[in-house]
Write a protein that holds these residues in place. Structure first.
Motif, PDB file in Angstrom:
ATOM      1  N   LYS A 193       2.200  -0.794  -7.678  1.00 27.32           N
ATOM      2  CA  LYS A 193       0.735  -0.753  -7.618  1.00 27.32           C
ATOM      3  C   LYS A 193       0.211  -0.713  -9.047  1.00 27.32           C
ATOM      4  O   LYS A 193       0.576   0.174  -9.813  1.00 27.32           O
TER       5      LYS A 193
ATOM      6  N   ASP B 263      -0.866   9.411   0.876  1.00 23.09           N
ATOM      7  CA  ASP B 263      -0.135   8.497   1.754  1.00 23.09           C
ATOM      8  C   ASP B 263       0.805   9.266   2.696  1.00 23.09           C
ATOM      9  O   ASP B 263       1.526   8.674   3.478  1.00 23.09           O
TER      10      ASP B 263
ATOM     11  N   ASP C 109       2.942   7.028  -3.345  1.00 24.88           N
ATOM     12  CA  ASP C 109       3.322   5.626  -3.157  1.00 24.88           C
ATOM     13  C   ASP C 109       3.046   4.873  -4.455  1.00 24.88           C
ATOM     14  O   ASP C 109       1.901   4.533  -4.748  1.00 24.88           O
TER      15      ASP C 109
ATOM     16  N   ASP D 160       5.831  -2.415  -1.132  1.00 24.01           N
ATOM     17  CA  ASP D 160       4.644  -1.583  -0.938  1.00 24.01           C
ATOM     18  C   ASP D 160       4.265  -1.477   0.540  1.00 24.01           C
ATOM     19  O   ASP D 160       3.380  -0.707   0.892  1.00 24.01           O
ATOM     20  N   ALA D 161       4.941  -2.225   1.391  1.00 17.68           N
ATOM     21  CA  ALA D 161       4.748  -2.052   2.838  1.00 17.68           C
ATOM     22  C   ALA D 161       5.857  -1.120   3.339  1.00 17.68           C
ATOM     23  O   ALA D 161       6.653  -1.472   4.219  1.00 17.68           O
ATOM     24  N   GLU D 162       5.927   0.072   2.732  1.00 14.60           N
ATOM     25  CA  GLU D 162       7.031   1.007   2.980  1.00 14.60           C
ATOM     26  C   GLU D 162       6.777   1.934   4.160  1.00 14.60           C
ATOM     27  O   GLU D 162       7.712   2.522   4.694  1.00 14.60           O
TER      28      GLU D 162
END
Ligand SMILES: [Zn+2]
Length: 522
Positions: free
Chosen positions: A283, A294, A276, A354-356
């Motif tokens: 990030k 992840d 991620d 990033d909220a994948e």
């Protein structure tokens, strides 16, 4: 792959402490258990040696020690006494046995022992102490996949088990330890291995090999046009990675049907983000380190099915989805401000790439929901390393969030008890109206918003709202207790319970899921 090839070492049942096949006895117990020696016929011969040693070392049951014993009692002359420390205070739990066994085997390895015999003195307060200790003992024996692939390295020749308790798990100790150890290997191999060796196509290849000629049917969706059409949010997360053939998404389906009439059907959907980067909401500041883990939700799904494969539970059906994607950054990467229509027909407004995880699981979860509507007593699960907020809330413990029908069945409470009994406690979080309100779209372009622009750790109820989002976006929320066709759904946010990268993990909440869903049917 054969069962043997997935075990950390060969696991054998020992006849007695005098069995000459072993080059050390590792004895795990508490200070209180000394009083039991005389009553347990299998270990009573060792009691004088332990008594003598306690005169020399009063803290022996709070540490691990190597003790020389007479070879007429233990042929190798080696006893490793590994104490649990306190086990009677309110806040002591069965994990004391796990830690003690681990330390005992670490000492054995450093002493050059190749064939230890593990004996755990029973404790009425913790009926599963022998199983829990054995799982702890095997932790330092695991060898990472890349090392196994390059050299034939065996830390131990075998691990002997001598069960002296009278609980259910003591009676079937070798069988359960083998099943758990094989499931841990699958979970660790997938979950801990780096992002190239475990890129989505290679996870699929690994899983196909790990389940070849077994009891689990594995199918893989590798056609990217099918992923785009049937799993559009998963395809969005995959969009940058899709330009690199070796990184393209895979949806891995595992299916098991046990003997006898099906009473329960489980659908388990795992987040499998192989690395991620955060995507375009990149990030930074070193936060990408460890993000190969992840994919640990999918790793738990793989491990869960390996336990099923070995134990062959009756009267259940189980379907798993490992949603394998890489959240890459690149010119085709999905970005915030996009509105993407999901499999369920809901328009999803992207706020933060990033909220994948929730996006990756959403469409496979919707497919599972469609299947669940035709299944016998179905229960849907999502398992994911989803939010930093969960880590801040609960540390290394996973959190369960039941929907209405799951809560009415008492599932989270039941599994919480099971987790305590098997040394892998799990927390319960609840959903409230504001969790659902939070994800309503802020403009007419969309039905729902994926999240907000802040990290979960800077968001109120940052680990609860994704469970509400997944219900609404998949339309599971249309199957509440007030509906004509209620569906049980539990979201499990693993937070950071896969452990600190890069040290070896203790697969969590795998022990609890197997103990809660599989063991009752074995
Ligand atoms: Zn992310």
């Amino acid at each position: 792959m054969s069962l043997q090839s997935l075990l950390s070492t060969k696991i054998v049942r020992a006849a007695s402490i005098a069995d000459a096949a072993f080059d050390a006895v590792v004895l795990v117990g508490s200070q209180e258990s000394v009083k039991q020696f005389g009553a347990i016929q299998q270990v009573s011969a060792i009691a004088p040696a332990v008594d003598n040693f306690l005169k020399l070392h009063r803290g022996a049951f709070h540490s691990a020690s190597l003790v020389q014993v007479d070879s007429s009692v233990v042929p190798s002359g080696r006893l490793i006494l590994s104490g649990t420390g306190h086990v009677s205070r309110d806040y002591d739990d069965v994990r004391r046995y796990q830690a003690a066994a681990r330390k005992g085997i670490e000492l054995a390895l450093s002493a050059g022992v190749k064939s230890p015999l593990l004996i755990t003195l029973p404790n009425a307060r913790f009926p599963n102490a022998e199983l829990v200790a054995a799982l702890g003992a095997l932790t330092p024996v695991y060898t990472p996949l890349n090392v196994r692939e390059e050299e034939n390295k065996q830390k131990l020749q075998q691990l002997g088990l001598l069960a002296v308790g009278n609980s259910d798990t003591s009676a079937r100790l070798e069988q359960f330890v083998e099943a758990y150890d094989a499931s841990f290997t699958v979970c660790r191999d997938v979950g801990e291995t780096g992002p190239e060796r475990m890129a989505p196509p290679r996870v699929a290849e690994y899983i196909q090999n790990a389940f070849a000629n077994g009891n689990i049917k594995v199918t893989v969706v590798d056609d990217q046009s099918v992923i785009l059409k049937d799993f559009p949010l998963m395809a969005a997360v995959n969009r940058a990675a899709n330009a690199v053939k070796e990184h393209q998404a895979r949806l891995i389906r595992l299916e098991y049907t046990g003997e006898g009439e099906t009473q329960d059907t489980f659908f388990v959907v795992g987040k499998g983000v192989t690395i991620d980067t955060g995507g375009c909401d990149l990030k930074t500041g070193g936060h990408m380190f460890g993000m190969c883990r992840d994919k640990y939700g999918s790793a738990v799904v793989g491990g869960f099915f390996k336990a099923i494969d070995v134990l062959k539970p009756k009267n259940i059906k189980a379907v798993g989805y490992m949603c394998m994607v890489r959240n890459s950054i690149g010119s085709r990467a999905y970005t915030c401000d996009e509105v993407i229509t999901s499999r369920s027909g809901k328009r999803i407004h992207i706020y933060n790439t990033d909220a994948e995880g929730r996006l990756t699981m959403l469409d496979p979860l919707t497919l599972a929901k469609e299947e669940a509507l035709k299944a016998k007593n179905p229960h849907l699960f999502t398992v994911a390393t989803l939010t930093g907020h969960e880590v801040l809330s609960y540390g290394y413990y996973a959190a369960i969030m039941d929907n209405g029908p799951a809560k009415a069945s008492g599932w989270a409470r039941k599994v919480q008890e099971v987790g305590d009994e098997f040394g892998q406690p799990i927390e319960i979080s609840r959903l409230h109206p504001e969790d659902f309100a939070f994800h309503q779209a802020e403009c007419e372009q969309a039905d729902l918003r994926q999240g907000n622009t802040k990290p979960s750790v800077a968001t109120l109820r940052g680990h609860q709202t994704p469970a509400a989002f997944l219900q609404m976006a998949s339309r599971i929320d249309e199957h509440g207790t007030d509906s004509a066709h209620p569906l049980k759904y539990s979201h499990i946010d693993m937070g950071g319970c896969e452990g600190d990268h890069p040290s070896v993990s203790f697969p969590n909440p795998l022990v609890t899921l197997v103990a809660g869903l599989v063991l009752p049917h074995v």
